[in-house]
Design a protein around this motif. Structure first.
Motif, PDB file in Angstrom:
ATOM      1  N   GLU A  16       0.816  -1.212   0.000  1.00  0.00           N
ATOM      2  CA  GLU A  16       0.000   0.000   0.000  1.00  0.00           C
ATOM      3  C   GLU A  16       0.853   1.266   0.000  1.00  0.00           C
ATOM      4  O   GLU A  16       0.504   2.260  -0.643  1.00  0.00           O
ATOM      5  N   GLU A  17       1.988   1.235   0.703  1.00  0.00           N
ATOM      6  CA  GLU A  17       2.802   2.447   0.796  1.00  0.00           C
ATOM      7  C   GLU A  17       3.362   2.880  -0.551  1.00  0.00           C
ATOM      8  O   GLU A  17       3.603   4.072  -0.778  1.00  0.00           O
ATOM      9  N   MET A  18       3.572   1.939  -1.478  1.00  0.00           N
ATOM     10  CA  MET A  18       4.036   2.301  -2.817  1.00  0.00           C
ATOM     11  C   MET A  18       2.966   3.087  -3.555  1.00  0.00           C
ATOM     12  O   MET A  18       3.264   4.029  -4.287  1.00  0.00           O
ATOM     13  N   LEU A  19       1.709   2.701  -3.363  1.00  0.00           N
ATOM     14  CA  LEU A  19       0.616   3.421  -4.011  1.00  0.00           C
ATOM     15  C   LEU A  19       0.472   4.826  -3.430  1.00  0.00           C
ATOM     16  O   LEU A  19       0.196   5.782  -4.157  1.00  0.00           O
ATOM     17  N   GLU A  20       0.636   4.947  -2.135  1.00  0.00           N
ATOM     18  CA  GLU A  20       0.486   6.251  -1.494  1.00  0.00           C
ATOM     19  C   GLU A  20       1.444   7.275  -2.081  1.00  0.00           C
ATOM     20  O   GLU A  20       1.126   8.461  -2.158  1.00  0.00           O
ATOM     21  N   GLN A  21       2.605   6.820  -2.526  1.00  0.00           N
ATOM     22  CA  GLN A  21       3.584   7.737  -3.109  1.00  0.00           C
ATOM     23  C   GLN A  21       3.113   8.293  -4.452  1.00  0.00           C
ATOM     24  O   GLN A  21       3.624   9.326  -4.902  1.00  0.00           O
ATOM     25  N   MET A  22       2.170   7.605  -5.095  1.00  0.00           N
ATOM     26  CA  MET A  22       1.690   8.054  -6.402  1.00  0.00           C
ATOM     27  C   MET A  22       0.475   8.972  -6.315  1.00  0.00           C
ATOM     28  O   MET A  22       0.151   9.667  -7.276  1.00  0.00           O
ATOM     29  N   VAL A  23      -0.228   8.945  -5.192  1.00  0.00           N
ATOM     30  CA  VAL A  23      -1.467   9.724  -5.058  1.00  0.00           C
ATOM     31  C   VAL A  23      -1.191  11.204  -5.313  1.00  0.00           C
ATOM     32  O   VAL A  23      -0.254  11.785  -4.756  1.00  0.00           O
ATOM     33  N   GLY A  24      -2.005  11.804  -6.185  1.00  0.00           N
ATOM     34  CA  GLY A  24      -1.871  13.214  -6.501  1.00  0.00           C
ATOM     35  C   GLY A  24      -0.908  13.532  -7.618  1.00  0.00           C
ATOM     36  O   GLY A  24      -0.805  14.685  -8.037  1.00  0.00           O
ATOM     37  N   THR A  25      -0.213  12.523  -8.119  1.00  0.00           N
ATOM     38  CA  THR A  25       0.734  12.725  -9.221  1.00  0.00           C
ATOM     39  C   THR A  25       0.027  12.527 -10.560  1.00  0.00           C
ATOM     40  O   THR A  25      -1.061  11.945 -10.624  1.00  0.00           O
ATOM     41  N   PRO A  26       0.643  12.987 -11.662  1.00  0.00           N
ATOM     42  CA  PRO A  26       0.055  12.724 -12.984  1.00  0.00           C
ATOM     43  C   PRO A  26      -0.131  11.228 -13.254  1.00  0.00           C
ATOM     44  O   PRO A  26      -1.101  10.835 -13.905  1.00  0.00           O
ATOM     45  N   MET A  27       0.780  10.399 -12.740  1.00  0.00           N
ATOM     46  CA  MET A  27       0.636   8.963 -12.927  1.00  0.00           C
ATOM     47  C   MET A  27      -0.638   8.445 -12.265  1.00  0.00           C
ATOM     48  O   MET A  27      -1.368   7.631 -12.831  1.00  0.00           O
ATOM     49  N   TRP A  28      -0.931   8.936 -11.074  1.00  0.00           N
ATOM     50  CA  TRP A  28      -2.130   8.521 -10.359  1.00  0.00           C
ATOM     51  C   TRP A  28      -3.382   8.926 -11.139  1.00  0.00           C
ATOM     52  O   TRP A  28      -4.332   8.144 -11.267  1.00  0.00           O
ATOM     53  N   GLU A  29      -3.377  10.131 -11.674  1.00  0.00           N
ATOM     54  CA  GLU A  29      -4.528  10.604 -12.442  1.00  0.00           C
ATOM     55  C   GLU A  29      -4.730   9.754 -13.698  1.00  0.00           C
ATOM     56  O   GLU A  29      -5.868   9.467 -14.091  1.00  0.00           O
ATOM     57  N   ALA A  30      -3.635   9.338 -14.329  1.00  0.00           N
ATOM     58  CA  ALA A  30      -3.748   8.477 -15.506  1.00  0.00           C
ATOM     59  C   ALA A  30      -4.325   7.120 -15.131  1.00  0.00           C
ATOM     60  O   ALA A  30      -5.158   6.552 -15.865  1.00  0.00           O
ATOM     61  N   LEU A  31      -3.901   6.581 -13.997  1.00  0.00           N
ATOM     62  CA  LEU A  31      -4.447   5.305 -13.523  1.00  0.00           C
ATOM     63  C   LEU A  31      -5.940   5.437 -13.230  1.00  0.00           C
ATOM     64  O   LEU A  31      -6.733   4.549 -13.575  1.00  0.00           O
ATOM     65  N   MET A  32      -6.314   6.534 -12.611  1.00  0.00           N
ATOM     66  CA  MET A  32      -7.731   6.759 -12.290  1.00  0.00           C
ATOM     67  C   MET A  32      -8.581   6.810 -13.564  1.00  0.00           C
ATOM     68  O   MET A  32      -9.687   6.281 -13.608  1.00  0.00           O
ATOM     69  N   ALA A  33      -8.054   7.451 -14.606  1.00  0.00           N
ATOM     70  CA  ALA A  33      -8.814   7.587 -15.851  1.00  0.00           C
ATOM     71  C   ALA A  33      -9.103   6.235 -16.487  1.00  0.00           C
ATOM     72  O   ALA A  33     -10.161   6.034 -17.097  1.00  0.00           O
ATOM     73  N   MET A  34      -8.160   5.285 -16.355  1.00  0.00           N
ATOM     74  CA  MET A  34      -8.328   3.982 -16.990  1.00  0.00           C
ATOM     75  C   MET A  34      -8.865   2.903 -16.056  1.00  0.00           C
ATOM     76  O   MET A  34      -9.032   1.750 -16.459  1.00  0.00           O
ATOM     77  N   ALA A  35      -9.165   3.260 -14.823  1.00  0.00           N
ATOM     78  CA  ALA A  35      -9.555   2.274 -13.818  1.00  0.00           C
ATOM     79  C   ALA A  35     -10.704   1.348 -14.245  1.00  0.00           C
ATOM     80  O   ALA A  35     -10.626   0.129 -14.010  1.00  0.00           O
ATOM     81  N   PRO A  36     -11.771   1.837 -14.879  1.00  0.00           N
ATOM     82  CA  PRO A  36     -12.859   0.919 -15.241  1.00  0.00           C
ATOM     83  C   PRO A  36     -12.455  -0.180 -16.217  1.00  0.00           C
ATOM     84  O   PRO A  36     -13.137  -1.211 -16.307  1.00  0.00           O
ATOM     85  N   THR A  37     -11.359   0.018 -16.935  1.00  0.00           N
ATOM     86  CA  THR A  37     -10.956  -0.988 -17.930  1.00  0.00           C
ATOM     87  C   THR A  37     -10.179  -2.153 -17.322  1.00  0.00           C
ATOM     88  O   THR A  37      -9.882  -3.120 -18.022  1.00  0.00           O
TER      89      THR A  37
END
Length: 267
Positions: free
Chosen positions: A167-188
């Protein structure tokens, strides 16, 4: 460096599919896995385009600039791949290279008999003997998160429960452009799960495929089942070959991969 130009085509159900094509010659359609859009494999498409092929990278439905017509079915994604090859190939036929769960889609496409003469698969994550099990009710849990509109929950669930990241690895991505890209594709993410079926090695399906298929493992992949799965797939395929290449975790650089793919696709 080749200029990036996005083109679109229509799949059989009318869904818009966006793609980029580089070079000229036989088509190699690149099929990405979970959380990958066409930009993830632009370097490989360009490299193939410089080696006598038309390298094509596309947004699978629900990602990037492609549409997403409901209800989802793996057969619709097979039609998407067929549409991309048809739009970029003068003959309506070509080759395909799948990364991770994108390889599961290619296996389905080969079994369906679309215009793919040869294919390569990089570490399709079928759960061979010794692999950690898929989480219980994996697809149903993804569906519940999707119905609740919890995209962050999907990103976390996939990476922790299915991949095994802390989980701590994911926390480092929250709020970054990478996190936003993951969020955009999450339903797929659910689409990738469905392309892999129950995630077990699909022996009967693989045995039905006549086309030559090259399976690839990376030396940098430390999860043992991911490195073992490609050889297991090749062993079941009637015309399977297997190779291990120098690379990182779950990836092989374009400059290493391209000459191997070029040699395989030219027979």
């Amino acid at each position: 460096m080749s200029e990036t130009t996005t083109t679109t085509t229509s799949s059989a159900d009318g869904t818009t599919i966006a793609y980029e094509a580089y070079g000229s010659g036989p088509v190699v359609a690149i099929v990405g896995g979970a959380f990958c859009d066409r930009g993830a494999f632009r370097d490989l498409a360009r490299s193939l385009g410089e080696t006598g092929f038309t390298g094509v990278t596309y947004d699978r439905r629900g990602r990037g600039d492609s549409g997403d017509t409901a209800p989802y079915a793996v057969a619709r994604e097979v039609e998407d791949l067929a549409a991309v090859i048809s739009a970029t190939s003068e003959t309506g036929r070509g080759f395909a290279h799948g990364i991770s769960s994108g390889g599961g889609l290619i296996v389905e496409a080969l079994a369906a008999g679309i215009g793919v003469d040869r294919a390569s698969l990089l570490e399709t994550p079928y759960r061979v003997e010794g692999a950690p099990p898929v989480p219980d009710d994996y697809v149903a849990n993804l569906e519940r998160l999707e119905a609740a509109g919890d995209r962050a929950g999907i990103v976390r669930y996939f990476h922790t429960a299915a991949v095994g990241l802390p989980e701590e690895m994911l926390e480092q991505m929250v709020g970054t452009p990478m996190w936003e890209a993951l969020m955009a594709m999450a339903p797929t993410v659910r689409y990738d799960a469905l392309c892999l079926g129950d995630s077990c090695l699909p022996v009967d399906l693989l045995a039905s495929i006549d086309a030559p298929v090259l399976t690839i493992a990376s030396t940098g992949t430390q999860m043992s089942f991911l490195r073992q799965a490609p050889a297991a797939v090749a062993a079941v395929l009637p015309n399977g070959q297997h190779v291990e290449l120098e690379g990182g975790f779950h990836e092989v650089p374009a400059d290493v991969l391209t000459p191997v793919l070029a040699g395989f696709f030219t027979g």
